[in-house]
Design a protein around this motif. Structure first.
Motif, short mmCIF file in Angstrom:
data_model
loop_
_atom_site.label_atom_id
_atom_site.label_comp_id
_atom_site.label_asym_id
_atom_site.label_seq_id
_atom_site.Cartn_x
_atom_site.Cartn_y
_atom_site.Cartn_z
N SER A 1 0.86 -1.19 0.00
CA SER A 1 0.00 0.00 0.00
C SER A 1 0.89 1.23 0.00
O SER A 1 1.89 1.29 0.71
N ASP A 2 0.50 2.21 -0.81
CA ASP A 2 1.20 3.50 -0.87
C ASP A 2 0.31 4.55 -0.24
O ASP A 2 -0.87 4.69 -0.62
N LEU A 3 0.85 5.32 0.70
CA LEU A 3 0.13 6.38 1.40
C LEU A 3 0.88 7.68 1.12
O LEU A 3 1.91 7.95 1.75
N ILE A 4 0.36 8.46 0.18
CA ILE A 4 1.12 9.60 -0.34
C ILE A 4 0.35 10.90 -0.11
O ILE A 4 -0.75 11.08 -0.61
N ALA A 5 0.97 11.80 0.63
CA ALA A 5 0.37 13.10 0.94
C ALA A 5 0.49 14.05 -0.25
O ALA A 5 1.54 14.12 -0.92
N LEU A 6 -0.58 14.80 -0.50
CA LEU A 6 -0.64 15.74 -1.61
C LEU A 6 -1.07 17.11 -1.08
O LEU A 6 -1.92 17.19 -0.20
N ARG A 7 -0.48 18.16 -1.65
CA ARG A 7 -0.87 19.52 -1.24
C ARG A 7 -0.83 20.45 -2.44
O ARG A 7 0.20 20.66 -3.05
N ARG A 8 -2.02 20.96 -2.80
CA ARG A 8 -2.15 21.96 -3.85
C ARG A 8 -1.36 21.62 -5.12
O ARG A 8 -0.56 22.40 -5.61
N GLY A 9 -1.61 20.42 -5.61
CA GLY A 9 -1.01 20.01 -6.87
C GLY A 9 0.37 19.41 -6.78
O GLY A 9 0.99 19.12 -7.80
N HIS A 10 0.87 19.24 -5.54
CA HIS A 10 2.23 18.72 -5.38
C HIS A 10 2.23 17.46 -4.51
O HIS A 10 1.44 17.33 -3.58
N VAL A 11 3.14 16.56 -4.82
CA VAL A 11 3.39 15.39 -3.98
C VAL A 11 4.35 15.83 -2.89
O VAL A 11 5.44 16.34 -3.17
N LEU A 12 3.96 15.67 -1.63
CA LEU A 12 4.75 16.22 -0.53
C LEU A 12 6.00 15.42 -0.21
O LEU A 12 7.00 15.99 0.21
N THR A 13 5.95 14.13 -0.39
CA THR A 13 7.10 13.33 0.02
C THR A 13 8.31 13.59 -0.86
O THR A 13 8.19 13.81 -2.07
N THR A 14 9.46 13.57 -0.23
CA THR A 14 10.71 13.67 -0.99
C THR A 14 11.42 12.32 -1.04
O THR A 14 12.48 12.20 -1.63
N THR A 15 10.83 11.31 -0.37
CA THR A 15 11.45 9.99 -0.37
C THR A 15 11.22 9.32 -1.71
O THR A 15 10.20 9.51 -2.36
N ARG A 16 12.18 8.51 -2.12
CA ARG A 16 12.05 7.81 -3.40
C ARG A 16 12.38 6.33 -3.29
O ARG A 16 11.85 5.52 -4.03
N THR A 17 13.29 5.97 -2.39
CA THR A 17 13.66 4.56 -2.29
C THR A 17 12.67 3.81 -1.40
O THR A 17 12.01 4.41 -0.54
N ASP A 18 12.59 2.50 -1.59
CA ASP A 18 11.73 1.69 -0.74
C ASP A 18 12.14 1.82 0.73
O ASP A 18 11.28 1.89 1.61
N ALA A 19 13.44 1.83 0.99
CA ALA A 19 13.91 1.91 2.38
C ALA A 19 13.43 3.20 3.03
O ALA A 19 12.95 3.20 4.17
N GLU A 20 13.54 4.32 2.33
CA GLU A 20 13.08 5.60 2.86
C GLU A 20 11.58 5.60 3.07
O GLU A 20 11.07 6.10 4.08
N ARG A 21 10.86 5.03 2.13
CA ARG A 21 9.40 5.04 2.20
C ARG A 21 8.89 4.09 3.28
O ARG A 21 7.86 4.35 3.91
N LEU A 22 9.60 3.00 3.51
CA LEU A 22 9.25 2.11 4.62
C LEU A 22 9.47 2.82 5.96
O LEU A 22 8.69 2.66 6.90
N ALA A 23 10.53 3.61 6.05
CA ALA A 23 10.83 4.32 7.28
C ALA A 23 9.78 5.39 7.57
O ALA A 23 9.38 5.59 8.72
N SER A 24 9.30 6.07 6.55
CA SER A 24 8.33 7.16 6.73
C SER A 24 6.91 6.66 6.93
O SER A 24 6.04 7.40 7.39
N GLY A 25 6.66 5.40 6.56
CA GLY A 25 5.31 4.86 6.62
C GLY A 25 4.54 5.03 5.32
O GLY A 25 3.38 4.61 5.22
N GLU A 26 5.16 5.63 4.33
CA GLU A 26 4.49 5.88 3.05
C GLU A 26 4.41 4.63 2.17
O GLU A 26 3.64 4.58 1.22
N LEU A 27 5.22 3.64 2.50
CA LEU A 27 5.14 2.33 1.86
C LEU A 27 4.88 1.30 2.96
O LEU A 27 5.63 1.22 3.93
N VAL A 28 3.80 0.55 2.80
CA VAL A 28 3.42 -0.46 3.78
C VAL A 28 3.28 -1.80 3.06
O VAL A 28 2.56 -1.88 2.05
N TYR A 29 3.96 -2.81 3.55
CA TYR A 29 3.85 -4.13 2.91
C TYR A 29 2.60 -4.85 3.40
O TYR A 29 2.66 -5.86 4.09
N HIS A 30 1.47 -4.28 3.01
CA HIS A 30 0.15 -4.85 3.25
C HIS A 30 -0.62 -4.76 1.94
O HIS A 30 -0.76 -3.67 1.38
#
Length: 201
Positions: A42-71
């Motif tokens: 599952s991908d949980l990605i925050a958006l604000r006024r036409g922009h993707v807020l996250t700056t993470t790109r790798t799976d490791a970074e996204r797993l750490a932030s909670g934006e990538l969940v292995y569910h």
């Protein structure tokens, strides 16, 4: 092709980012949170006024932030969802074996579309009710004959509740990370999008 290895960050799997950018463009005046629940992740990605807020790109970074969940709603082993599970009102330890997957849960409940139920079952057996119930039963040392169809449905709903809880915790984490309000609009996507309304609630 000779430049790919050096530029891997620009060509590595980024379908989640493409979806998020598209969603952000559609809601250019609002904050939102893309909840893309697939077969495996599952991908949980925050958006604000036409922009993707996250700056993470790798799976490791996204797993750490909670934006990538292995569910996901197809391939996730049930032993990853809970260590104890209720059966007939009593908690049982879960067998930490690859005996059943979330596809068995959502197939039993009737939420998983056949077009998305393409992965082999955990034991390689059929996907009919009897075989599906047998896989669910195995998670707590039972056989399909040990319960009725209604009881296996209730058992599947219990697994569903655990997965919703786990996803909800990560959703709250991402909202907090990016300063999104509790009532931020959720955008549902993926073969598990049927879970998103309840996550919002």
């Amino acid at each position: 092709p000779d430049q790919v290895a050096a530029q891997w960050r620009h060509v590595a799997s980024a379908n989640w980012l493409a979806t998020a950018l598209h969603a952000a463009m559609q809601l250019a005046e609002h904050d939102a949170l893309l909840v893309d629940i697939g077969s495996t992740t599952s991908d949980l990605i925050a958006l604000r006024r036409g922009h993707v807020l996250t700056t993470t790109r790798t799976d490791a970074e996204r797993l750490a932030s909670g934006e990538l969940v292995y569910h996901g709603v197809v391939r996730t082993p049930l032993c990853a969802l809970a260590q104890r599970i209720a059966w007939r009102g009593r908690e049982h330890n879960v067998m930490n074996e690859f005996f059943a997957t979330t596809a068995d849960v959502y197939r039993t409940i009737g939420e998983l579309e056949a077009a998305h139920d393409q992965q082999p079952s955990a034991d390689g057996a059929a996907k009919d009710d009897t075989a599906t119930h047998a896989r669910l039963a195995r998670m707590i040392g039972l056989d399909a004959r040990d319960g009725t169809a209604d009881e296996w449905l209730a058992f599947a709903q219990e697994w569903r509740r655990h997965q919703l809880h786990a996803l909800g915790e990560q959703l709250a984490r991402v909202k907090q990370l990016h300063g999104l309000a509790d009532d931020t609009t959720l955008i549902n996507a993926g073969c598990g999008d049927f879970l998103v309304r309840e996550l919002g609630e």
